[in-house]
Design a protein around this motif. Structure first.
Motif, PDB file in Angstrom:
ATOM      1  N   PRO A   1      64.783  45.715  27.256  1.00 17.97           N
ATOM      2  CA  PRO A   1      64.830  46.832  26.300  1.00 17.97           C
ATOM      3  C   PRO A   1      64.709  46.375  24.847  1.00 17.97           C
ATOM      4  O   PRO A   1      64.385  47.160  23.971  1.00 17.97           O
ATOM      5  CB  PRO A   1      66.202  47.461  26.564  1.00 17.97           C
ATOM      6  N   GLU A   2      64.939  45.078  24.589  1.00 17.00           N
ATOM      7  CA  GLU A   2      64.787  44.528  23.237  1.00 17.00           C
ATOM      8  C   GLU A   2      63.356  44.059  22.987  1.00 17.00           C
ATOM      9  O   GLU A   2      63.092  43.354  22.015  1.00 17.00           O
ATOM     10  CB  GLU A   2      65.753  43.348  23.028  1.00 17.00           C
ATOM     11  N   TRP A   3      62.440  44.381  23.869  1.00 15.54           N
ATOM     12  CA  TRP A   3      61.030  44.018  23.765  1.00 15.54           C
ATOM     13  C   TRP A   3      60.817  42.506  23.852  1.00 15.54           C
ATOM     14  O   TRP A   3      59.936  41.950  23.230  1.00 15.54           O
ATOM     15  CB  TRP A   3      60.393  44.566  22.485  1.00 15.54           C
ATOM     16  N   LYS A   4      61.615  41.835  24.634  1.00 16.90           N
ATOM     17  CA  LYS A   4      61.477  40.390  24.827  1.00 16.90           C
ATOM     18  C   LYS A   4      60.989  40.141  26.253  1.00 16.90           C
ATOM     19  O   LYS A   4      61.544  40.682  27.212  1.00 16.90           O
ATOM     20  CB  LYS A   4      62.827  39.701  24.615  1.00 16.90           C
ATOM     21  N   TRP A   5      59.938  39.315  26.391  1.00 20.04           N
ATOM     22  CA  TRP A   5      59.423  38.962  27.714  1.00 20.04           C
ATOM     23  C   TRP A   5      60.214  37.786  28.265  1.00 20.04           C
ATOM     24  O   TRP A   5      60.402  36.776  27.584  1.00 20.04           O
ATOM     25  CB  TRP A   5      57.946  38.583  27.662  1.00 20.04           C
ATOM     26  N   GLU A   6      60.661  37.922  29.505  1.00 19.84           N
ATOM     27  CA  GLU A   6      61.269  36.821  30.244  1.00 19.84           C
ATOM     28  C   GLU A   6      60.342  36.531  31.418  1.00 19.84           C
ATOM     29  O   GLU A   6      59.822  37.456  32.041  1.00 19.84           O
ATOM     30  CB  GLU A   6      62.658  37.202  30.737  1.00 19.84           C
ATOM     31  N   GLU A   7      60.133  35.257  31.716  1.00 13.80           N
ATOM     32  CA  GLU A   7      59.184  34.879  32.769  1.00 13.80           C
ATOM     33  C   GLU A   7      59.827  33.965  33.799  1.00 13.80           C
ATOM     34  O   GLU A   7      60.738  33.197  33.478  1.00 13.80           O
ATOM     35  CB  GLU A   7      57.975  34.156  32.169  1.00 13.80           C
ATOM     36  N   ALA A   8      59.318  34.059  35.017  1.00 13.48           N
ATOM     37  CA  ALA A   8      59.723  33.160  36.104  1.00 13.48           C
ATOM     38  C   ALA A   8      58.454  32.770  36.860  1.00 13.48           C
ATOM     39  O   ALA A   8      57.662  33.634  37.238  1.00 13.48           O
ATOM     40  CB  ALA A   8      60.709  33.850  37.027  1.00 13.48           C
ATOM     41  N   LYS A   9      58.273  31.467  37.055  1.00 16.09           N
ATOM     42  CA  LYS A   9      57.103  30.966  37.776  1.00 16.09           C
ATOM     43  C   LYS A   9      57.547  30.452  39.136  1.00 16.09           C
ATOM     44  O   LYS A   9      58.623  29.862  39.269  1.00 16.09           O
ATOM     45  CB  LYS A   9      56.424  29.841  37.002  1.00 16.09           C
ATOM     46  N   GLY A  10      56.695  30.676  40.136  1.00 17.57           N
ATOM     47  CA  GLY A  10      57.036  30.214  41.464  1.00 17.57           C
ATOM     48  C   GLY A  10      55.837  30.150  42.380  1.00 17.57           C
ATOM     49  O   GLY A  10      54.684  30.246  41.932  1.00 17.57           O
ATOM     50  N   THR A  11      56.132  30.016  43.656  1.00 16.86           N
ATOM     51  CA  THR A  11      55.104  29.906  44.678  1.00 16.86           C
ATOM     52  C   THR A  11      55.478  30.781  45.858  1.00 16.86           C
ATOM     53  O   THR A  11      56.637  30.813  46.280  1.00 16.86           O
ATOM     54  CB  THR A  11      54.966  28.442  45.150  1.00 16.86           C
ATOM     55  N   ALA A  12      54.477  31.470  46.398  1.00 17.06           N
ATOM     56  CA  ALA A  12      54.649  32.252  47.632  1.00 17.06           C
ATOM     57  C   ALA A  12      53.902  31.515  48.739  1.00 17.06           C
ATOM     58  O   ALA A  12      52.721  31.190  48.585  1.00 17.06           O
ATOM     59  CB  ALA A  12      54.086  33.658  47.453  1.00 17.06           C
ATOM     60  N   THR A  13      54.605  31.252  49.826  1.00 19.96           N
ATOM     61  CA  THR A  13      54.060  30.495  50.950  1.00 19.96           C
ATOM     62  C   THR A  13      54.199  31.311  52.220  1.00 19.96           C
ATOM     63  O   THR A  13      55.281  31.866  52.480  1.00 19.96           O
ATOM     64  CB  THR A  13      54.844  29.172  51.117  1.00 19.96           C
ATOM     65  N   PRO A  14      53.151  31.401  53.027  1.00 18.52           N
ATOM     66  CA  PRO A  14      53.282  32.130  54.300  1.00 18.52           C
ATOM     67  C   PRO A  14      54.416  31.559  55.153  1.00 18.52           C
ATOM     68  O   PRO A  14      54.559  30.336  55.263  1.00 18.52           O
ATOM     69  CB  PRO A  14      51.931  31.932  54.975  1.00 18.52           C
ATOM     70  N   GLN A  15      55.218  32.443  55.733  1.00 23.28           N
ATOM     71  CA  GLN A  15      56.306  32.000  56.606  1.00 23.28           C
ATOM     72  C   GLN A  15      55.764  31.422  57.908  1.00 23.28           C
ATOM     73  O   GLN A  15      56.353  30.513  58.478  1.00 23.28           O
ATOM     74  CB  GLN A  15      57.262  33.161  56.895  1.00 23.28           C
ATOM     75  N   ILE A  16      54.649  31.990  58.359  1.00 20.06           N
ATOM     76  CA  ILE A  16      53.993  31.529  59.578  1.00 20.06           C
ATOM     77  C   ILE A  16      52.581  31.116  59.187  1.00 20.06           C
ATOM     78  O   ILE A  16      51.825  31.941  58.666  1.00 20.06           O
ATOM     79  CB  ILE A  16      53.956  32.638  60.646  1.00 20.06           C
ATOM     80  N   PRO A  17      52.208  29.850  59.433  1.00 20.19           N
ATOM     81  CA  PRO A  17      50.853  29.418  59.064  1.00 20.19           C
ATOM     82  C   PRO A  17      49.785  30.348  59.659  1.00 20.19           C
ATOM     83  O   PRO A  17      49.855  30.724  60.821  1.00 20.19           O
ATOM     84  CB  PRO A  17      50.757  28.012  59.663  1.00 20.19           C
ATOM     85  N   GLY A  18      48.838  30.725  58.805  1.00 19.83           N
ATOM     86  CA  GLY A  18      47.756  31.600  59.247  1.00 19.83           C
ATOM     87  C   GLY A  18      48.067  33.085  59.125  1.00 19.83           C
ATOM     88  O   GLY A  18      47.181  33.913  59.276  1.00 19.83           O
ATOM     89  N   LYS A  19      49.320  33.458  58.859  1.00 22.72           N
ATOM     90  CA  LYS A  19      49.699  34.861  58.653  1.00 22.72           C
ATOM     91  C   LYS A  19      50.214  34.988  57.221  1.00 22.72           C
ATOM     92  O   LYS A  19      50.920  34.124  56.746  1.00 22.72           O
ATOM     93  CB  LYS A  19      50.772  35.301  59.640  1.00 22.72           C
TER      94      LYS A  19
END
Length: 189
Positions: free
Chosen positions: A80-98
């Protein structure tokens, strides 16, 4: 010491997102997500209350497909104070190929303190045919996000997303809606 206690409590909270019970009771995912089409910028229309987003008036997520099939994640939150907060990460499939069920981990002091424990359980429950709207949630129904490529949607689209979320067993009365740009401008005066 207090920081460690908070980290442990948050870790237990996030670990609770994982399921080991009866999958027949879990929400149904889309079974397949075209990650090339899913990547890009998504606006959060609404979310269930979440500690890490407690100060967010507006949020957006940026997904970039990596060559190994994982997704680079950049979450941004406008306070609400017009300040951007950021978080960087990675999304990995729980089951390979899905790719309908992803583990999401963010690169911060907390995940470095407790690696592997702090993964978020990110299930894609719905994506429109044109990849303009999506619903993402956790299998325990504690977390839910209604997403769109645009910061606002019309009433019919909003009601369709709400209906789909309710059909999956989510309590949509708990949703926190995105603060409009107009309302943000008025509160900053």
């Amino acid at each position: 010491m207090m920081r460690l206690v908070i980290a442990l409590l948050a870790g237990l909270l996030l670990a609770g997102c994982a399921t080991s019970g009866d999958d027949s009771l879990a929400p149904k995912t889309v079974h397949s997500v075209n990650l090339k089409r899913y990547q890009g910028k998504w606006y959060e229309l609404a979310r269930m209350p979440m500690y890490f987003q407690r100060n967010c008036a507006q949020s957006e997520a940026h997904y970039t497909l990596k060559t190994d099939g994982d997704m680079e994640v950049l979450n941004r939150c406008l306070t609400p104070e017009w300040k951007w907060e950021e978080a960087k990460g990675t999304a990995t499939p729980q089951i390979p190929g899905k790719n309908d069920k992803l583990w999401v981990s963010f690169d911060n002091w907390f995940t470095r303190l407790l690696p592997g424990v702090t993964k978020g359980n990110y299930w894609v429950l719905y994506v429109s045919d044109d990849y303009q709207t999506a619903i993402v949630g956790s299998p325990n129904r504690r977390y839910l996000w209604l997403l769109s490529r645009k910061p606002e949607v019309n009433t019919d689209t909003r009601e369709e997303l709400l209906s789909r979320a309710r059909q999956q067993g989510y309590d949509t009365t708990r949703l926190i809606w995105r603060v409009s740009d107009t309302k943000m401008a008025q509160t900053s005066k």
